[in-house]
Enzyme design. Structure first.
Site, PDB file in Angstrom:
ATOM      1  N   ARG A  59     -10.249  28.147  12.370  1.00  0.00           N
ATOM      2  CA  ARG A  59     -11.536  28.197  13.079  1.00  0.00           C
ATOM      3  C   ARG A  59     -11.791  26.929  13.893  1.00  0.00           C
ATOM      4  NH1 ARG A  59     -15.661  26.572  10.095  1.00  0.00           N
ATOM      5  NH2 ARG A  59     -15.281  27.887   8.298  1.00  0.00           N
ATOM      6  N   TYR A 112     -29.879  36.167  33.482  1.00  0.00           N
ATOM      7  CA  TYR A 112     -29.161  37.282  32.842  1.00  0.00           C
ATOM      8  C   TYR A 112     -30.023  37.773  31.675  1.00  0.00           C
ATOM      9  CZ  TYR A 112     -25.306  39.520  30.254  1.00  0.00           C
ATOM     10  OH  TYR A 112     -24.491  40.397  29.573  1.00  0.00           O
ATOM     11  N   ASP A 184     -25.535  28.661  34.088  1.00  0.00           N
ATOM     12  CA  ASP A 184     -24.636  29.803  33.964  1.00  0.00           C
ATOM     13  C   ASP A 184     -23.961  29.982  35.327  1.00  0.00           C
ATOM     14  OD1 ASP A 184     -23.445  32.327  33.869  1.00  0.00           O
ATOM     15  OD2 ASP A 184     -24.976  33.162  32.542  1.00  0.00           O
ATOM     16  N   LYS A 209     -15.659  37.938  32.608  1.00  0.00           N
ATOM     17  CA  LYS A 209     -15.699  38.395  33.999  1.00  0.00           C
ATOM     18  C   LYS A 209     -14.442  37.952  34.748  1.00  0.00           C
ATOM     19  CE  LYS A 209     -19.706  39.994  32.805  1.00  0.00           C
ATOM     20  NZ  LYS A 209     -20.961  39.259  32.906  1.00  0.00           N
TER      21      LYS A 209
HETATM   22  C1  LIG Z   1     -21.885  39.121  31.776  1.00  0.00           C
HETATM   23  C2  LIG Z   1     -22.680  37.879  31.863  1.00  0.00           C
HETATM   24  C3  LIG Z   1     -22.932  37.115  30.736  1.00  0.00           C
HETATM   25  C4  LIG Z   1     -22.522  37.549  29.351  1.00  0.00           C
HETATM   26  O1  LIG Z   1     -21.153  37.700  29.184  1.00  0.00           O
HETATM   27  P1  LIG Z   1     -20.581  38.640  27.996  1.00  0.00           P
HETATM   28  O2  LIG Z   1     -19.180  38.192  27.890  1.00  0.00           O
HETATM   29  O3  LIG Z   1     -20.755  40.043  28.486  1.00  0.00           O
HETATM   30  O4  LIG Z   1     -21.390  38.353  26.776  1.00  0.00           O
HETATM   31  C5  LIG Z   1     -23.629  35.938  30.885  1.00  0.00           C
HETATM   32  N1  LIG Z   1     -24.060  35.541  32.087  1.00  0.00           N
HETATM   33  C6  LIG Z   1     -23.836  36.253  33.205  1.00  0.00           C
HETATM   34  C7  LIG Z   1     -24.340  35.754  34.502  1.00  0.00           C
HETATM   35  C8  LIG Z   1     -23.145  37.448  33.132  1.00  0.00           C
HETATM   36  O5  LIG Z   1     -22.953  38.169  34.238  1.00  0.00           O
END
Ligand SMILES: *Cc1c(COP(=O)(O)O)cnc(C)c1O
Length: 391
Positions: A59, A112, A184, A209
């Site tokens: 971990r 988000y 973010d 993503k």
């Molecule tokens: C998809 C997304 C997230 C979250 O990501 P996950 O891997 O789906 O939890 C956070 N911030 C933004 C801007 C996103 O598009």
């Protein structure tokens, strides 16, 4: 090739190939080994009790996790990176690393949505209050800063609605008022916008993503400037967050082609967005590279390019027409998330949850992710489908 080439000596495309790899150490294999492991054996009691071994427990880090952490840290220009089991957990651990009971955090109204749910739920129960602010605020953010305000959260462009924030103006206020800044940066990735270079303390990326890029893994990363790193590392460790080695290996694989893929997503998305902008059924194109997009000037000043995700506001038609349009598409999948090789489309409406600003589009809104298919095929698909909006 030696293992001590400093990737930072080279241009970005070369860095993406080099980071996190040590072939000489790994018996010549090009990629880092995928270690599946929990227990790590010590050579003797002194090493076990003195915690002097290179690794302590699965971990807490493996050669596999360290390879991706090292790669992301080099690209971000941060002091260190933690890996999280999803993008959302990266957002939440970053927030928890800098907030305590009694603190106040500023979050853009365009955030988000699951981050909003986290703030209104977990953070609220932990005694942290959240104020949502107009994402287009610059220096004016100072009016929302209270004596107990501890952190300023940014996301650019805004989820679904694509407002591009004035990062330098917001960071300047945060610096003056002693706030930790978090951003973010999932849409741009550090290739198109470098949060740390703008003074952002904690840079968050949903690796699900573009880093993954193939719609086959969940992953999040948080990179920190030196001042924010110890608290981030400690909080991440205390929460027991870690990522399975196979998903890390997929993240490392994605890293190698990230630059190449992003350039194609950018070019194809611009072509599709331009085509949509010329259609009578389309009112506004919310793409940071388009003048109609709120904060377009900020994007032009601060970003190195655009990725494959944007929205459009259609001219007024009933929702059933929008559904008929989207249902008729052969190449655009209907699904959440984005960043993979395949194109996607979803209808959305921000009115249901905004609290600081009013989202009042003139018609229904649709978000597109443009994948790696041929642009001509995508446009032909949209052309047959868009007829369903009016006919
Ligand atoms: C998809 C997304 C997230 C979250 O990501 P996950 O891997 O789906 O939890 C956070 N911030 C933004 C801007 C996103 O598009």
């Amino acid at each position: 090739m030696t293992d001590d080439e400093d990737p930072l000596r080279f241009k970005e495309a070369t860095r993406l190939v080099l980071v996190g790899r040590h072939p000489a150490r790994d018996f010549g294999f090009v990629n880092p080994p995928v270690y599946h492991g929990s227990t790590v054996l010590s050579r003797n009691v002194a090493e076990l009790l003195g915690h002097t071994g290179r690794y302590a427990y699965g971990r807490r880090g493996t050669p596999t996790s360290e390879a991706l952490e090292e790669g992301v840290s080099l690209l971000e220009g941060g002091a260190g990176t933690v890996l999280c089991p999803s993008g959302l957990s990266a957002c939440s651990v970053a927030l928890l690393s800098c907030l305590s009971a009694g603190d106040h955090v500023l979050v853009p109204d365009s955030v988000y949505r699951p981050v909003r749910t986290f703030c209104d739920g977990v953070l609220k129960r932990a005694g942290v209050t959240t104020t949502y602010y107009d994402p287009m605020l610059g220096a004016g953010i100072t009016e929302h800063v209270r004596s107990e305000t501890r952190a300023l959260y940014l996301e650019a462009p805004g989820s679904q609605s694509f407002e591009v924030q004035d990062v330098p103006a917001l960071v300047a206020v945060a610096r003056e008022r002693g706030l930790v800044t978090l951003m973010d940066n999932t849409w741009a990735t550090p290739l198109l916008f470098a949060p740390h270079a703008f003074g952002i303390d904690l840079s968050i990326m949903a690796g699900t993503k573009y880093l993954g890029g193939h719609s086959d893994l969940m992953l999040g990363t948080v990179s920190a400037l030196p001042g924010a790193w110890p608290a981030l590392k400690r909080t991440h460790g205390d929460m027991g967050l870690c990522v399975g080695p196979d998903d890390i290996a997929l993240g490392l694989r994605g890293l190698r082609t990230l630059g190449l893929r992003l350039r194609q997503h950018e070019a194809s998305a611009l072509a599709v967005a331009r085509w949509l902008a010329g259609r009578p059924e389309v009112g506004t194109v919310l793409h940071p590279a388009f003048e109609d997009c709120p904060g377009h000037a900020h994007w032009k000043r601060d970003f190195k390019g655009s990725s494959g995700l944007f929205s459009v506001v259609l001219r007024p038609v009933p929702d059933e027409r929008v559904a008929a349009f989207l249902d008729s598409l052969a190449l655009f999948g209907l699904g959440f998330s984005w960043g993979g090789f395949e194109s996607l489309a979803i209808p959305f409406d921000c009115r249901a949850y905004r609290t600081a600003t009013r989202w009042s589009p003139r018609g229904p809104a649709v978000r597109f992710h443009i994948g790696l298919e041929a642009v001509e095929d995508l446009i032909a698909d949209l052309e047959q489908g868009i007829a369903k909006l009016t006919g």
